[in-house]
Design a protein around this motif. Structure first.
Motif, PDB file in Angstrom:
ATOM      1  N   VAL A 189      43.248  38.109  47.314  1.00 60.28           N
ATOM      2  CA  VAL A 189      43.759  38.271  46.044  1.00 60.28           C
ATOM      3  C   VAL A 189      44.003  36.857  45.536  1.00 60.28           C
ATOM      4  CG1 VAL A 189      45.889  38.436  46.848  1.00 60.28           C
ATOM      5  CG2 VAL A 189      45.468  39.214  44.588  1.00 60.28           C
TER       6      VAL A 189
ATOM      7  N   ALA B 245      45.441  34.704  42.408  1.00 64.51           N
ATOM      8  CA  ALA B 245      46.425  34.637  41.158  1.00 64.51           C
ATOM      9  C   ALA B 245      46.138  33.297  40.514  1.00 64.51           C
ATOM     10  CB  ALA B 245      47.877  35.075  41.607  1.00 64.51           C
TER      11      ALA B 245
ATOM     12  N   GLN C 150      45.243  37.880  37.874  1.00 62.14           N
ATOM     13  CA  GLN C 150      44.904  38.108  39.184  1.00 62.14           C
ATOM     14  C   GLN C 150      44.008  38.908  39.474  1.00 62.14           C
ATOM     15  OE1 GLN C 150      48.764  39.233  41.630  1.00 62.14           O
ATOM     16  NE2 GLN C 150      47.616  41.009  41.967  1.00 62.14           N
TER      17      GLN C 150
ATOM     18  N   ALA D 240      50.406  34.781  46.600  1.00 63.15           N
ATOM     19  CA  ALA D 240      49.381  35.233  45.503  1.00 63.15           C
ATOM     20  C   ALA D 240      49.915  36.611  45.258  1.00 63.15           C
ATOM     21  CB  ALA D 240      48.212  35.331  45.666  1.00 63.15           C
TER      22      ALA D 240
ATOM     23  N   GLU E 220      40.252  31.532  36.621  1.00 60.87           N
ATOM     24  CA  GLU E 220      41.240  30.542  37.017  1.00 60.87           C
ATOM     25  C   GLU E 220      41.093  28.970  36.706  1.00 60.87           C
ATOM     26  OE1 GLU E 220      38.864  30.810  41.078  1.00 60.87           O
ATOM     27  OE2 GLU E 220      39.247  31.829  39.078  1.00 60.87           O
TER      28      GLU E 220
END
Length: 323
Positions: free
Chosen positions: A110, A112, A126, A250, A300
């Motif tokens: 994952v 984030a 996320q 995260a 991101e």
């Protein structure tokens, strides 16, 4: 006794991760000389290890409820050396994968990000990503993540072989790291007391120059427990490591962060406050950048802060059907 037998049959055995955390608590208690806090404790973390069906929840409560009934939980100050030394002990207790050279490592993680930096209006986000990487580097891999333009859909991206002329196991592959890691750590050791050289590694010595980022990348996916423990022990001797006892991974889990700044960025390795198990990493961009558009399609990119936590690693025989 009959009732106990029925309860035993209905409760599943604890997972390897739970057992590892229980052993970690025992190690911590032993290294502290058996000392216990004089403050009253509502829960006993070690007792929870025996309650297979409720271990995970009980362990979380132990972390949150330690201390007095009406006061805040105290966080004991720890050094980076102590955290990494205990993390090494915990790593050695983890179950080991033994993938075949012809298999793939499946890694689900994952990611984030946020708040925005290059694009200040960019919201936090996320997403879960999957990767299939060849164990010996002989075959292309696959990356699966939400599509850049349509987040509701999933897109597959091939992971190419970087150098087809390199012998198998190819540099950077799992089997290559298993073979080369002990020698690399020995090669890096003198660099802890001297500035690491910049530029390309010497011929025949990939990853020849040590830095905090290289080690972070190595432990971010999967290594056999003994090798991950050796890396933690190596990092325990690194000077000038910052400690943040209020870090999160995260998934938002609280932890202890260990970081160094380099080349305009900060890489933080996050460990569980109670068990010292490695939780994930956090990258913070410290370089001033001009205000403007995002140059890539990665969600991101330009966020300024990215956290990554691995959720699952296993060995599989083949790639999934492309989407």
């Amino acid at each position: 006794m009959g009732e106990l037998h029925r309860v035993y049959d209905q409760v599943p055995p604890p997972s390897p991760e739970v057992l590892a955390e229980g052993r970690a608590r025992l190690i911590t208690l032993a290294r502290d000389g058996g000392r216990r806090s004089r403050r009253p404790q509502r829960y006993r973390g070690l007792l929870a290890v025996g309650l297979a069906g409720t271990v995970a929840a009980a362990g979380a409560v132990v972390v949150a409820a330690q201390g007095s009934d009406d006061g805040p939980r105290e966080i004991r100050t720890v050094s980076a050396h102590e955290v990494l030394t205990r993390a090494a002990a915990v790593a050695r207790l983890e179950p080991e994968l033994r993938p075949r050279p012809d298999q793939y490592l499946y890694i689900r993680s994952v990611v984030a990000w946020g708040p925005g930096k290059v694009a200040p209006d960019k919201p936090k986000g996320q997403q879960t990503r999957e990767r299939w990487v060849s164990v010996d580097g002989s075959k292309p891999g696959l990356r699966r993540a939400p599509c850049p333009r349509q987040r509701a859909k999933v897109c597959d991206t091939p992971i190419p072989i970087e150098d087809k002329s390199a012998p198998v196991p190819r540099p950077g592959s799992h089997l290559w790291l298993v073979r080369e890691m002990p020698g690399l750590l020995k090669h890096w050791k003198p660099q802890l007391t001297a500035p690491a050289p910049t530029g390309t590694p010497a011929p025949g010595r990939p990853l020849g120059s040590w830095n905090w980022y290289a080690a972070g990348d190595l432990i971010g996916d999967y290594l056999p427990p003994r090798l991950r423990a050796q890396i933690f022990e190596f990092l325990a001797d690194v000077p000038r490591v910052k400690v943040d006892q209020h870090a999160t991974d995260a998934l938002g889990r609280p932890g202890i962060g260990l970081s160094q700044d380099s080349d305009g960025g900060r890489l933080e390795l996050v460990f569980d406050r109670s068990t010292y198990r490695f939780l994930g990493s956090r990258y913070l961009d410290l370089t001033p950048r001009p205000v403007g558009g995002d140059p890539t399609d990665e969600p991101e990119s330009g966020a300024g802060e990215v956290k990554t936590t691995v959720l699952q690693v296993k060995a599989v025989d083949r790639l999934p059907t492309r989407r």
